[in-house]
Motif scaffolding. Structure first.
Motif, short mmCIF file in Angstrom:
data_model
loop_
_atom_site.label_atom_id
_atom_site.label_comp_id
_atom_site.label_asym_id
_atom_site.label_seq_id
_atom_site.Cartn_x
_atom_site.Cartn_y
_atom_site.Cartn_z
N PHE A 18 0.86 -1.18 0.00
CA PHE A 18 0.00 0.00 0.00
C PHE A 18 0.90 1.23 0.00
N PRO A 19 0.40 2.38 -0.44
CA PRO A 19 1.17 3.61 -0.27
C PRO A 19 1.41 3.87 1.23
N ILE A 20 2.51 4.50 1.54
CA ILE A 20 2.88 4.72 2.94
C ILE A 20 1.79 5.50 3.67
N GLY A 21 1.38 4.98 4.81
CA GLY A 21 0.39 5.64 5.66
C GLY A 21 -1.05 5.36 5.30
N THR A 22 -1.31 4.51 4.32
CA THR A 22 -2.69 4.26 3.91
C THR A 22 -3.11 2.81 4.15
N ALA A 23 -2.35 2.04 4.90
CA ALA A 23 -2.67 0.62 5.11
C ALA A 23 -3.84 0.50 6.08
N PRO A 24 -4.88 -0.25 5.71
CA PRO A 24 -6.01 -0.45 6.62
C PRO A 24 -5.66 -1.44 7.74
N ALA A 25 -6.48 -1.46 8.77
CA ALA A 25 -6.24 -2.35 9.91
C ALA A 25 -6.52 -3.81 9.55
N THR A 26 -7.44 -4.04 8.62
CA THR A 26 -7.76 -5.40 8.19
C THR A 26 -7.91 -5.43 6.67
N VAL A 27 -7.58 -6.58 6.10
CA VAL A 27 -7.82 -6.84 4.67
C VAL A 27 -8.40 -8.24 4.55
N SER A 28 -8.99 -8.53 3.40
CA SER A 28 -9.52 -9.88 3.20
C SER A 28 -8.39 -10.78 2.69
N CYS A 29 -8.35 -12.00 3.19
CA CYS A 29 -7.32 -12.96 2.81
C CYS A 29 -7.55 -13.39 1.36
N PRO A 30 -6.51 -13.38 0.52
CA PRO A 30 -6.70 -13.77 -0.88
C PRO A 30 -7.00 -15.26 -1.07
N GLU A 31 -6.68 -16.11 -0.08
CA GLU A 31 -6.91 -17.55 -0.23
C GLU A 31 -8.28 -17.98 0.27
N CYS A 32 -8.62 -17.55 1.51
CA CYS A 32 -9.88 -18.04 2.09
C CYS A 32 -10.96 -16.96 2.17
N GLY A 33 -10.60 -15.70 2.06
CA GLY A 33 -11.59 -14.63 2.06
C GLY A 33 -11.93 -14.08 3.44
N THR A 34 -11.40 -14.65 4.52
CA THR A 34 -11.68 -14.11 5.85
C THR A 34 -10.83 -12.87 6.09
N THR A 35 -11.11 -12.18 7.18
CA THR A 35 -10.36 -10.95 7.45
C THR A 35 -9.01 -11.29 8.10
N ALA A 36 -8.01 -10.61 7.62
CA ALA A 36 -6.65 -10.75 8.16
C ALA A 36 -6.30 -9.43 8.84
N THR A 37 -5.81 -9.51 10.07
CA THR A 37 -5.47 -8.31 10.83
C THR A 37 -4.01 -7.92 10.59
N ARG A 38 -3.75 -6.64 10.71
CA ARG A 38 -2.40 -6.12 10.46
C ARG A 38 -1.46 -6.51 11.61
N VAL A 39 -0.26 -6.91 11.24
CA VAL A 39 0.77 -7.29 12.21
C VAL A 39 1.87 -6.23 12.15
N PHE A 40 2.22 -5.69 13.31
CA PHE A 40 3.28 -4.70 13.36
C PHE A 40 4.61 -5.40 13.64
N THR A 41 5.56 -5.18 12.75
CA THR A 41 6.89 -5.78 12.88
C THR A 41 7.94 -4.68 12.93
N PRO A 42 9.10 -4.97 13.51
CA PRO A 42 10.15 -3.96 13.53
C PRO A 42 10.69 -3.74 12.13
N PRO A 43 11.16 -2.54 11.85
CA PRO A 43 11.73 -2.30 10.52
C PRO A 43 12.99 -3.11 10.33
N MET A 44 13.34 -3.35 9.08
CA MET A 44 14.54 -4.13 8.77
C MET A 44 15.77 -3.24 8.95
#
Length: 94
Positions: A18-44
């Motif tokens: 997504f463009p920086i700063g526009t990521a939603p909290a949830t998206v639909s899973c491309p495989e099963c269609g259920t909602t996937a929640t955003r995971v916060f990870t440390p930067p590389m």
């Protein structure tokens, strides 16, 4: 574009761009269609060796504030070598 990680409860982790700063909290899973929640990870981030970091900072600093040299550095004399072979003992020394 930034890559954001999402976790689906039924499938696996997915990554979506997504463009920086526009990521939603949830998206639909491309495989099963259920909602996937955003995971916060440390930067590389990687640890830079101290010598490389100092060289990079010096190069960046010199682009805007070059160091001015007003005189030549003092000349160092090389240590005198002592000949150990008997055939070279009588040769002149510096």
């Amino acid at each position: 574009m930034a890559i954001y990680g999402y976790r689906c409860a039924q499938c696996a982790d997915i990554e979506v761009a997504f463009p920086i700063g526009t990521a939603p909290a949830t998206v639909s899973c491309p495989e099963c269609g259920t909602t996937a929640t955003r995971v916060f990870t440390p930067p590389m981030l990687s640890r830079t060796p101290a010598a490389l970091s100092a060289a990079m900072q010096r190069a960046e600093r010199s682009a805007h504030e070059p160091e001015v040299v007003t005189s030549l550095p003092p000349r160092r004399r090389a240590p005198a070598r002592v000949a150990t072979h008997p055939a070279t003992r009588r040769l002149p020394r510096p």
